[in-house]
Design a protein around this motif. Structure first.
Motif, PDB file in Angstrom:
ATOM      1  N   VAL A  25      41.658  66.057  79.070  1.00 41.75           N
ATOM      2  CA  VAL A  25      41.902  66.347  77.653  1.00 41.75           C
ATOM      3  C   VAL A  25      40.784  67.211  77.093  1.00 41.75           C
ATOM      4  CG1 VAL A  25      42.016  65.310  75.353  1.00 41.75           C
ATOM      5  CG2 VAL A  25      43.324  64.319  77.233  1.00 41.75           C
ATOM      6  N   LEU A  60      40.720  70.990  75.583  1.00 44.44           N
ATOM      7  CA  LEU A  60      40.007  71.436  74.384  1.00 44.44           C
ATOM      8  C   LEU A  60      39.280  72.740  74.679  1.00 44.44           C
ATOM      9  CD1 LEU A  60      38.701  71.167  71.598  1.00 44.44           C
ATOM     10  CD2 LEU A  60      37.032  69.621  72.598  1.00 44.44           C
ATOM     11  N   SER A  96      41.874  75.405  75.021  1.00 49.23           N
ATOM     12  CA  SER A  96      42.403  75.866  73.737  1.00 49.23           C
ATOM     13  C   SER A  96      41.368  76.710  73.001  1.00 49.23           C
ATOM     14  CB  SER A  96      42.827  74.674  72.868  1.00 49.23           C
ATOM     15  OG  SER A  96      41.722  73.864  72.530  1.00 49.23           O
ATOM     16  N   ILE A 122      40.957  61.702  73.179  1.00 47.40           N
ATOM     17  CA  ILE A 122      42.284  62.287  72.944  1.00 47.40           C
ATOM     18  C   ILE A 122      42.476  62.547  71.453  1.00 47.40           C
ATOM     19  CG2 ILE A 122      44.762  61.768  72.922  1.00 47.40           C
ATOM     20  CD1 ILE A 122      44.390  60.439  75.642  1.00 47.40           C
ATOM     21  N   LEU A 123      42.082  61.576  70.635  1.00 53.55           N
ATOM     22  CA  LEU A 123      42.167  61.768  69.182  1.00 53.55           C
ATOM     23  C   LEU A 123      41.266  62.909  68.736  1.00 53.55           C
ATOM     24  CD1 LEU A 123      43.144  60.869  66.402  1.00 53.55           C
ATOM     25  CD2 LEU A 123      41.286  59.190  66.375  1.00 53.55           C
ATOM     26  N   THR A 154      42.790  66.343  69.802  1.00 50.35           N
ATOM     27  CA  THR A 154      43.939  66.676  68.955  1.00 50.35           C
ATOM     28  C   THR A 154      43.477  67.245  67.617  1.00 50.35           C
ATOM     29  OG1 THR A 154      45.217  64.892  69.970  1.00 50.35           O
ATOM     30  CG2 THR A 154      46.042  65.783  67.897  1.00 50.35           C
ATOM     31  N   SER A 155      42.495  66.569  67.018  1.00 55.15           N
ATOM     32  CA  SER A 155      41.979  67.046  65.728  1.00 55.15           C
ATOM     33  C   SER A 155      41.255  68.380  65.889  1.00 55.15           C
ATOM     34  CB  SER A 155      41.049  66.002  65.108  1.00 55.15           C
ATOM     35  OG  SER A 155      39.936  65.761  65.948  1.00 55.15           O
ATOM     36  N   ASN A 156      40.570  68.556  67.026  1.00 51.09           N
ATOM     37  CA  ASN A 156      39.828  69.807  67.256  1.00 51.09           C
ATOM     38  C   ASN A 156      40.764  70.998  67.350  1.00 51.09           C
ATOM     39  OD1 ASN A 156      38.130  71.880  68.237  1.00 51.09           O
ATOM     40  ND2 ASN A 156      36.797  70.384  69.193  1.00 51.09           N
ATOM     41  N   ILE A 157      41.884  70.815  68.049  1.00 49.28           N
ATOM     42  CA  ILE A 157      42.847  71.918  68.180  1.00 49.28           C
ATOM     43  C   ILE A 157      43.373  72.332  66.806  1.00 49.28           C
ATOM     44  CG2 ILE A 157      45.134  72.533  69.065  1.00 49.28           C
ATOM     45  CD1 ILE A 157      44.490  70.812  71.528  1.00 49.28           C
ATOM     46  N   VAL A 158      43.701  71.316  65.992  1.00 47.57           N
ATOM     47  CA  VAL A 158      44.196  71.604  64.643  1.00 47.57           C
ATOM     48  C   VAL A 158      43.113  72.294  63.811  1.00 47.57           C
ATOM     49  CG1 VAL A 158      45.044  70.589  62.489  1.00 47.57           C
ATOM     50  CG2 VAL A 158      45.844  69.697  64.696  1.00 47.57           C
TER      51      VAL A 158
END
Length: 446
Positions: free
Chosen positions: A30, A34, A37, A170-171, A174-178
């Motif tokens: 994951v 990051l 991405s 994982i959380l 996810t927030s980093n991509i956004v």
């Protein structure tokens, strides 16, 4: 060898390994996504942006070795305490790791911010410094959170709770991509936005770890805030294991910084190809790291329980699994390198260099697997000095001088750097195996 009989004989051992290794690999996968991405998003800004992020991250990667050293001391003591069912000692080791990590990370942050221009100019050119300074500043502000996250993750993995670091990361990812999308493209902050997103994501992870460790009583290393106090003897035990590891990792990272600097001087296109190939190869690297973490924790647990034969078995099984899986990745690097590179860039000038680098590193995967797992086993057993010597020889007697020869005397270009990397890994895997076979690591006191 009867594979089915071998598996049945070691069924419980494999279960223990996968309990730690699979969540750790998923966690690292994951985190690699990051990085993937980040690279994809920053890559849209062009080769100079990719190069600037690489330059900005280089000092961060170097100083992370100090944080990993504290984590190594934490793992060695917590895993042994867990194996011997000494919970008081485990909690004490976790507490003292935090006491050591906070002031060290704050001092490093201050130094990085105060000397940021000088640091970046040493790594790249004056122009590189101008492009990288915003990203570097944003990421440096998150160093205290990064340090704590490393310590917490090492502690939870040491007690076979690898699902915790996996879930919180994982959380975070996810927030980093956004956040990346908004800061880079919506707010049009470019690579500075990528740095801000990274620091915010690391802060989220820290807050979750603090809640789980200090405000719940669910886990073996959960601690009540009111019981926190400095314990000199335990702190010294952590440093006894951690300081040689810090020296080893610091020397390695400084060597890598020298290595990166030599590659940077080949030009932005070459360095962009280098970073893309490294990012692609990190998928395999993370597999090895997952088994190395499992080996470190499980060997420590077996030693804590005085099961020295079981400790050796765990080390061998982790190394075997890492070699098999990473060799499979190596086959993909060799067979379809262009397809892998196409996920990062469509710049046709980068393709040949990055593709050749992946083909070369495919050969190194078994060496990398053995080196990572057995070095992790030796660290977890407290034999950090031997890993220090192996790393120093590999980096400063083999990699650094050979890289200079291959790049600036023989003019091999980027391919030369990756050939030297493979030679270094072959040496380090052989040396780690030799040290492991001698068996002295089983009886080291920590």
């Amino acid at each position: 060898m009867n594979i089915k009989k071998f598996y049945n004989h070691h069924r419980e051992d494999f279960r223990s390994i996968f309990t730690i290794a699979l969540p750790t690999i998923a966690d690292l996968f994951v985190q690699t996504l990051l990085g993937f991405s980040d690279m994809v998003m920053v890559g849209r800004l062009g080769p100079i942006a990719i190069s600037s992020v690489g330059i900005g991250n280089a000092p961060i990667m170097t100083i992370m070795t100090v944080f990993f050293a504290i984590g190594t001391g934490t793992t060695a003591i917590v895993s042994r305490a867990f194996g011997s069912k000494n919970q008081e000692e485990g909690k004490s080791a976790m507490s003292q790791s935090i006491f050591l990590g906070i002031p060290i990370s704050l001092v490093v942050t201050f130094l990085f911010l105060f000397f940021r221009k000088d640091i970046l100019t040493i790594i790249g050119s004056e122009q590189d410094m101008v492009n990288s300074i915003g990203y570097f500043t944003a990421v440096a502000l998150g160093l205290p959170m990064l340090c704590l996250n490393i310590i917490f993750s090492y502690g939870y993995r040491a007690i076979s709770e690898a699902k915790i670091p996996m879930a919180v990361n994982i959380l975070s990812v996810t927030s980093n991509i956004v956040l990346n999308y908004f800061f880079i493209f919506v707010f049009k902050m470019g690579i500075l936005g990528a740095g801000i997103a990274t620091t915010l994501a690391r802060t989220i992870v820290t807050l979750i770890y603090f809640y789980l460790t200090f405000f719940t009583n669910k886990y073996w290393i959960s601690i009540k805030l009111k019981t926190l106090k400095y314990e000199r003897i335990m702190a010294n035990r952590i440093l006894k294991v951690g300081l040689p590891s810090a020296a080893e990792q610091s020397l390695f990272r400084v060597g890598m910084l020298i290595f990166e600097t030599m590659v940077i001087k080949l030009g932005n296109l070459e360095y962009a190809a280098h970073k893309i190939a490294l990012t692609a190869e990190s998928f395999s690297f993370n597999i090895g790291f997952g088994f190395a973490v499992a080996g470190t924790a499980l060997v420590g647990q077996r030693i804590g329980n005085k099961d020295y034969s079981g400790a050796e078995t765990m080390a061998k099984l982790n190394a075997l699994l890492a070699v098999i899986v990473m060799s499979i990745f190596g086959m993909f690097f060799f067979i379809v390198p262009d397809f892998i590179i196409s996920m990062f860039t469509q710049d046709q000038d980068i393709f040949p260099m990055a593709s050749s680098a992946l083909k070369i590193v495919s050969i190194a995967q078994p060496f990398l697997a053995v080196s990572m797992v057995l070095s992790g086993v030796l660290r977890g057993a407290g034999d950090t000095k031997s890993v220090l010597y192996i790393t120093t020889i590999g980096m400063y007697i083999i990699r650094t001088p050979l890289t200079y020869l291959f790049l600036y005397v023989f003019n091999f270009g980027l391919i030369g750097a990756w050939i030297v990397m493979t030679i270094d890994l072959a040496f380090r895997s052989s040396a780690a195996y030799w040290r492991f076979k001698r068996g002295k690591w089983r009886y080291i006191e920590v």
